[in-house]
Design an enzyme around this catalytic site. Structure first.
Site, short mmCIF file in Angstrom:
data_model
loop_
_atom_site.label_atom_id
_atom_site.label_comp_id
_atom_site.label_asym_id
_atom_site.label_seq_id
_atom_site.Cartn_x
_atom_site.Cartn_y
_atom_site.Cartn_z
N GLY A 25 -25.76 -50.98 -49.14
CA GLY A 25 -25.18 -50.45 -50.38
C GLY A 25 -23.73 -50.02 -50.31
O GLY A 25 -23.28 -49.22 -51.13
N SER A 26 -22.96 -50.57 -49.36
CA SER A 26 -21.54 -50.18 -49.31
C SER A 26 -20.78 -50.68 -50.52
O SER A 26 -19.89 -49.99 -51.03
CB SER A 26 -20.89 -50.65 -48.00
OG SER A 26 -20.85 -52.05 -47.92
N ASN A 27 -21.11 -51.88 -51.02
CA ASN A 27 -20.46 -52.35 -52.25
C ASN A 27 -20.84 -51.48 -53.44
O ASN A 27 -20.01 -51.15 -54.27
CB ASN A 27 -20.80 -53.82 -52.52
CG ASN A 27 -19.97 -54.76 -51.69
OD1 ASN A 27 -18.82 -55.06 -52.02
ND2 ASN A 27 -20.53 -55.21 -50.58
N LYS A 71 -44.09 -62.49 -59.13
CA LYS A 71 -42.66 -62.26 -59.35
C LYS A 71 -42.34 -62.15 -60.84
O LYS A 71 -41.40 -61.45 -61.23
CB LYS A 71 -41.84 -63.39 -58.71
CG LYS A 71 -40.34 -63.09 -58.73
CD LYS A 71 -39.59 -63.79 -57.63
CE LYS A 71 -38.09 -63.56 -57.76
NZ LYS A 71 -37.32 -64.24 -56.71
N MET A 96 -31.23 -59.15 -52.10
CA MET A 96 -31.61 -60.28 -51.27
C MET A 96 -32.72 -61.17 -51.85
O MET A 96 -33.28 -62.00 -51.14
CB MET A 96 -32.01 -59.79 -49.87
CG MET A 96 -30.86 -59.10 -49.13
SD MET A 96 -29.34 -60.10 -49.05
CE MET A 96 -29.86 -61.32 -47.81
N ILE A 99 -32.84 -64.64 -58.14
CA ILE A 99 -33.18 -64.29 -59.52
C ILE A 99 -34.06 -65.40 -60.09
O ILE A 99 -33.67 -66.56 -60.13
CB ILE A 99 -31.90 -64.11 -60.37
CG1 ILE A 99 -30.97 -63.05 -59.75
CG2 ILE A 99 -32.27 -63.75 -61.81
CD1 ILE A 99 -31.52 -61.65 -59.69
N ASN A 113 -22.73 -61.93 -58.98
CA ASN A 113 -23.05 -61.70 -57.57
C ASN A 113 -21.77 -61.76 -56.74
O ASN A 113 -20.81 -62.43 -57.13
CB ASN A 113 -24.03 -62.77 -57.09
CG ASN A 113 -24.41 -62.61 -55.63
OD1 ASN A 113 -24.75 -61.51 -55.18
ND2 ASN A 113 -24.36 -63.70 -54.87
N HIS A 115 -20.48 -62.85 -52.92
CA HIS A 115 -20.90 -63.60 -51.74
C HIS A 115 -19.80 -63.52 -50.67
O HIS A 115 -18.63 -63.73 -51.00
CB HIS A 115 -21.18 -65.05 -52.12
CG HIS A 115 -21.65 -65.87 -50.97
ND1 HIS A 115 -22.92 -65.76 -50.45
CD2 HIS A 115 -21.00 -66.78 -50.19
CE1 HIS A 115 -23.03 -66.57 -49.42
NE2 HIS A 115 -21.88 -67.20 -49.24
#
Ligand code: GRF
Length: 198
Positions: A25-27, A71, A96, A99, A113, A115
């Protein structure tokens, strides 16, 4: 300006975001320090991002795929959460899971997202390591719209990040992450996400 005088109306035009994160969760943290994050969702109960959310006072939701029949049911619960909070933009930051069709049907065009490579180079879950193994002189970071593929959606913005001659993987990784912490906020601001005022 009109927006400065009528703060309420101005806010209402701003995009409301939720962040999906599976791990560190650093972003998420970098974003939440600069923008109003309506909630964070994690698909893992032990994810460190939940600790960060608590410290930052950001509402957090967590549920795991295995708690649902399939899902589709899992993603329907996500849709209910997004609808309830009137989220305009879903910001994936180390989420991770792919979708699936249920969430895409309702939110395609409203999910982005980040990347850790210069797409279409090195898609997939190991963008940093794959670039490292390939010995390329430079990699990068990409923010893109999410479609049904893995890291295949339309690119919004990307930056190059060099690999230096005497780099160890750790240093290369750090440089990639530093680029992420610059790029994601730049894109969110450009997309009209509400910022925090100091
Ligand atoms: C980032 O490198 C991001 O590009 C990738 O997963 C990582 C998440 O890191 N999709 P963090 O959880 O934000 O620290």
């Amino acid at each position: 300006s009109y927006c400065n005088q009528r703060r309420q109306e101005c806010d209402n035009q701003m995009k409301r975001i939720a962040i999906f994160a599976s791990g560190n969760g650093s972003n998420f943290q970098v974003i939440a320090e600069q923008f109003k994050v309506h909630f964070v969702f994690s698909d893992h109960r032990d994810a460190f991002v939940l600790k960060r959310a608590e410290t930052l006072g950001v509402p957090a939701y967590v549920f795991e795929l295995k708690e649902f029949a399939d899902k589709q049911a899992y993603e329907q619960a996500l849709i209910d959460l997004l609808d309830k909070h009137q989220i305009d933009l879903v910001v994936l930051a180390g989420y991770m899971k792919i979708i699936g069709p249920t969430l895409l049907a309702k939110y395609e065009g409203r999910i982005i997202n980040i990347h850790p490579a210069y797409l279409p180079e090195f898609p997939g879950a190991h963008g940093i390591e794959d670039a490292w193994e390939a010995d390329v002189p430079e990699s990068g970071v990409t923010v893109h719209w999410v479609d049904s593929g893995v890291d295949t959606g339309q690119i919004i913005k990307q930056v190059r990040v060099p690999r230096l001659a005497d780099d160890h993987l750790e240093q290369f990784e750090e440089r990639i992450h530093a680029a992420e912490y610059q790029l994601y906020p730049t894109v969110l601001e450009a997309l009209g996400v509400e910022m925090i005022e100091f």
